[in-house]
Design a protein around this motif. Structure first.
Motif, PDB file in Angstrom:
ATOM      1  N   GLY A  65     -42.815 -27.866 -50.474  1.00 19.58           N
ATOM      2  CA  GLY A  65     -42.595 -26.757 -49.556  1.00 19.58           C
ATOM      3  C   GLY A  65     -41.788 -27.148 -48.334  1.00 19.58           C
ATOM      4  O   GLY A  65     -41.080 -26.318 -47.754  1.00 19.58           O
ATOM      5  N   HIS A  66     -41.882 -28.422 -47.936  1.00 21.47           N
ATOM      6  CA  HIS A  66     -41.148 -28.909 -46.769  1.00 21.47           C
ATOM      7  C   HIS A  66     -39.685 -29.132 -47.086  1.00 21.47           C
ATOM      8  O   HIS A  66     -38.798 -28.762 -46.303  1.00 21.47           O
ATOM      9  N   ILE A  67     -39.397 -29.738 -48.246  1.00 20.67           N
ATOM     10  CA  ILE A  67     -38.033 -30.211 -48.509  1.00 20.67           C
ATOM     11  C   ILE A  67     -37.178 -29.246 -49.324  1.00 20.67           C
ATOM     12  O   ILE A  67     -35.953 -29.220 -49.157  1.00 20.67           O
ATOM     13  N   LEU A  68     -37.801 -28.462 -50.201  1.00 20.96           N
ATOM     14  CA  LEU A  68     -37.000 -27.689 -51.146  1.00 20.96           C
ATOM     15  C   LEU A  68     -36.112 -26.642 -50.468  1.00 20.96           C
ATOM     16  O   LEU A  68     -34.933 -26.496 -50.837  1.00 20.96           O
ATOM     17  N   PRO A  69     -36.600 -25.895 -49.464  1.00 24.46           N
ATOM     18  CA  PRO A  69     -35.700 -24.939 -48.808  1.00 24.46           C
ATOM     19  C   PRO A  69     -34.486 -25.624 -48.174  1.00 24.46           C
ATOM     20  O   PRO A  69     -33.369 -25.078 -48.215  1.00 24.46           O
ATOM     21  N   TRP A  70     -34.691 -26.813 -47.604  1.00 16.89           N
ATOM     22  CA  TRP A  70     -33.571 -27.544 -46.997  1.00 16.89           C
ATOM     23  C   TRP A  70     -32.577 -27.997 -48.056  1.00 16.89           C
ATOM     24  O   TRP A  70     -31.362 -27.852 -47.888  1.00 16.89           O
TER      25      TRP A  70
ATOM     26  N   ALA B 192     -35.283 -39.278 -49.570  1.00 20.43           N
ATOM     27  CA  ALA B 192     -36.603 -39.830 -49.914  1.00 20.43           C
ATOM     28  C   ALA B 192     -36.400 -40.974 -50.885  1.00 20.43           C
ATOM     29  O   ALA B 192     -36.899 -40.978 -52.009  1.00 20.43           O
ATOM     30  N   ALA B 193     -35.677 -41.982 -50.429  1.00 20.44           N
ATOM     31  CA  ALA B 193     -35.056 -42.989 -51.295  1.00 20.44           C
ATOM     32  C   ALA B 193     -36.011 -43.986 -51.913  1.00 20.44           C
ATOM     33  O   ALA B 193     -35.657 -44.653 -52.890  1.00 20.44           O
ATOM     34  N   GLY B 194     -37.213 -44.145 -51.358  1.00 14.81           N
ATOM     35  CA  GLY B 194     -38.126 -45.152 -51.904  1.00 14.81           C
ATOM     36  C   GLY B 194     -37.552 -46.538 -51.762  1.00 14.81           C
ATOM     37  O   GLY B 194     -37.272 -46.997 -50.658  1.00 14.81           O
ATOM     38  N   CYS B 195     -37.337 -47.203 -52.882  1.00 18.20           N
ATOM     39  CA  CYS B 195     -36.785 -48.565 -52.855  1.00 18.20           C
ATOM     40  C   CYS B 195     -35.265 -48.585 -52.779  1.00 18.20           C
ATOM     41  O   CYS B 195     -34.662 -49.651 -52.737  1.00 18.20           O
ATOM     42  N   GLY B 196     -34.626 -47.406 -52.788  1.00 23.92           N
ATOM     43  CA  GLY B 196     -33.177 -47.341 -52.664  1.00 23.92           C
ATOM     44  C   GLY B 196     -32.420 -47.506 -53.965  1.00 23.92           C
ATOM     45  O   GLY B 196     -31.199 -47.706 -53.954  1.00 23.92           O
ATOM     46  N   LEU B 197     -33.092 -47.370 -55.095  1.00 18.84           N
ATOM     47  CA  LEU B 197     -32.465 -47.626 -56.395  1.00 18.84           C
ATOM     48  C   LEU B 197     -31.262 -46.717 -56.639  1.00 18.84           C
ATOM     49  O   LEU B 197     -30.181 -47.183 -57.023  1.00 18.84           O
ATOM     50  N   ALA B 198     -31.422 -45.411 -56.448  1.00 23.32           N
ATOM     51  CA  ALA B 198     -30.311 -44.493 -56.703  1.00 23.32           C
ATOM     52  C   ALA B 198     -29.153 -44.741 -55.744  1.00 23.32           C
ATOM     53  O   ALA B 198     -27.978 -44.639 -56.127  1.00 23.32           O
TER      54      ALA B 198
ATOM     55  N   LEU C 233     -34.838 -35.944 -42.376  1.00 26.03           N
ATOM     56  CA  LEU C 233     -33.602 -35.191 -42.194  1.00 26.03           C
ATOM     57  C   LEU C 233     -33.822 -33.685 -42.233  1.00 26.03           C
ATOM     58  O   LEU C 233     -32.991 -32.927 -41.738  1.00 26.03           O
ATOM     59  N   VAL C 234     -34.935 -33.260 -42.833  1.00 27.10           N
ATOM     60  CA  VAL C 234     -35.192 -31.832 -42.956  1.00 27.10           C
ATOM     61  C   VAL C 234     -35.370 -31.229 -41.555  1.00 27.10           C
ATOM     62  O   VAL C 234     -36.212 -31.656 -40.776  1.00 27.10           O
ATOM     63  N   GLY C 235     -34.552 -30.284 -41.237  1.00 27.57           N
ATOM     64  CA  GLY C 235     -34.636 -29.650 -39.932  1.00 27.57           C
ATOM     65  C   GLY C 235     -33.831 -30.344 -38.857  1.00 27.57           C
ATOM     66  O   GLY C 235     -33.587 -29.759 -37.798  1.00 27.57           O
ATOM     67  N   SER C 236     -33.414 -31.595 -39.102  1.00 27.56           N
ATOM     68  CA  SER C 236     -32.642 -32.310 -38.089  1.00 27.56           C
ATOM     69  C   SER C 236     -31.157 -32.380 -38.426  1.00 27.56           C
ATOM     70  O   SER C 236     -30.340 -32.655 -37.553  1.00 27.56           O
TER      71      SER C 236
ATOM     72  N   GLU D 212     -25.816 -43.324 -47.882  1.00 28.41           N
ATOM     73  CA  GLU D 212     -26.930 -43.379 -46.946  1.00 28.41           C
ATOM     74  C   GLU D 212     -28.214 -43.124 -47.725  1.00 28.41           C
ATOM     75  O   GLU D 212     -28.229 -42.368 -48.701  1.00 28.41           O
ATOM     76  N   ALA D 213     -29.291 -43.761 -47.288  1.00 22.30           N
ATOM     77  CA  ALA D 213     -30.589 -43.616 -47.935  1.00 22.30           C
ATOM     78  C   ALA D 213     -31.609 -43.304 -46.852  1.00 22.30           C
ATOM     79  O   ALA D 213     -31.780 -44.091 -45.914  1.00 22.30           O
ATOM     80  N   ALA D 214     -32.276 -42.166 -46.969  1.00 20.68           N
ATOM     81  CA  ALA D 214     -33.187 -41.704 -45.920  1.00 20.68           C
ATOM     82  C   ALA D 214     -34.627 -41.820 -46.361  1.00 20.68           C
ATOM     83  O   ALA D 214     -34.981 -41.464 -47.491  1.00 20.68           O
ATOM     84  N   GLU D 215     -35.478 -42.292 -45.456  1.00 18.38           N
ATOM     85  CA  GLU D 215     -36.917 -42.430 -45.682  1.00 18.38           C
ATOM     86  C   GLU D 215     -37.645 -42.300 -44.362  1.00 18.38           C
ATOM     87  O   GLU D 215     -37.106 -42.655 -43.308  1.00 18.38           O
ATOM     88  N   ILE D 216     -38.888 -41.821 -44.413  1.00 14.32           N
ATOM     89  CA  ILE D 216     -39.715 -41.754 -43.210  1.00 14.32           C
ATOM     90  C   ILE D 216     -40.648 -42.952 -43.102  1.00 14.32           C
ATOM     91  O   ILE D 216     -41.258 -43.170 -42.056  1.00 14.32           O
TER      92      ILE D 216
END
Length: 223
Positions: A163-168, A87-93, A136-139, A106-110
């Motif tokens: 709730g969507h991302i934390l278990p992954w 969930a990189a946003g602008c990719g700063l990290a 990436l969650v689930g994939s 790699e930087a992932a965003e929807i």
């Protein structure tokens, strides 16, 4: 200008942002918006949609700034490792990780605009970051062993998102990846299963955060 995701996202970003440096990470230059309302309205007009989420990619949020600061201050934590900015946003990290000598970033965003912003910002800083347009969650299976380190800056700001991302993310940690979570005091950050690593006071604007600075804790997420 051609509108919509099939148009020119990088041109849109260049038109509606200015190059600036986050206050906690002045080593890195980014395409950033100066105010939230104009970029939000411009994004809705470009997409031809209303009621969209804020353009998170257009700002250097406190969690990402703290994550980047920790990486640049302690590059040995990242050097030679395979890193995902989730969930990189602008990719700063991600950019900070590349500058610190990560073997792969790699930087992932929807959000397609966030993906384009990450590409632009990586090029602006002369680093190699692969921007992924994917949930990436689930994939991606936690057993895939694709990353050594996963960076998650400021991702627990809404209950459905958390709730969507934390278990992954916990499953990735249990499978052997090191997962860093940035907590700027959001309501849905877990209160257990975290090992604090560092704390920063990040200057912010009142328009975005309703305060002048926000304390951010970087913690390791336990599987």
């Amino acid at each position: 200008m051609t509108t919509g995701p099939e148009g020119d996202p990088e041109g849109f970003i260049r038109t509606h942002t200015a190059i600036a440096r986050p206050p906690l990470v002045p080593e890195i230059a980014l395409h950033l918006a100066t105010e939230i309302t104009p970029i939000w309205q411009a994004t809705e007009a470009w997409l031809g949609e209303t009621g969209i989420e804020p353009p998170f990619w257009a700002f250097a949020w406190p969690g990402s700034q703290a994550m980047a600061r920790l990486i640049l201050d302690a590059p040995a934590r990242v050097a030679g490792r395979r890193v995902l900015d989730f969930a990189a946003g602008c990719g700063l990290a991600a950019i900070a990780a590349a500058r610190a000598g990560a073997a792969l970033v790699e930087a992932a965003e929807i959000d397609p605009l966030a993906v384009a912003a990450t590409r632009l910002n990586a090029a602006l800083n002369g680093v190699a970051v692969t921007a992924l347009a994917a949930d990436l969650v689930g994939s991606v299976s936690p057993r895939a062993g694709r990353w050594d380190l996963i960076l998650a800056g400021d991702v627990c700001y809404e209950a459905p998102m958390t709730g969507h991302i934390l278990p992954w993310l916990r499953a990735m940690a249990a499978a052997g990846a090191e997962v860093w979570l940035a907590d700027p005091g959001r309501a849905y950050v877990p209160r257990e299963g975290l090992a604090a690593m560092a704390r920063f006071d990040v200057p912010v604007t009142r328009e975005l955060e309703d305060c002048d600075s926000r304390p951010v804790t970087i913690a390791r997420l336990l599987g």
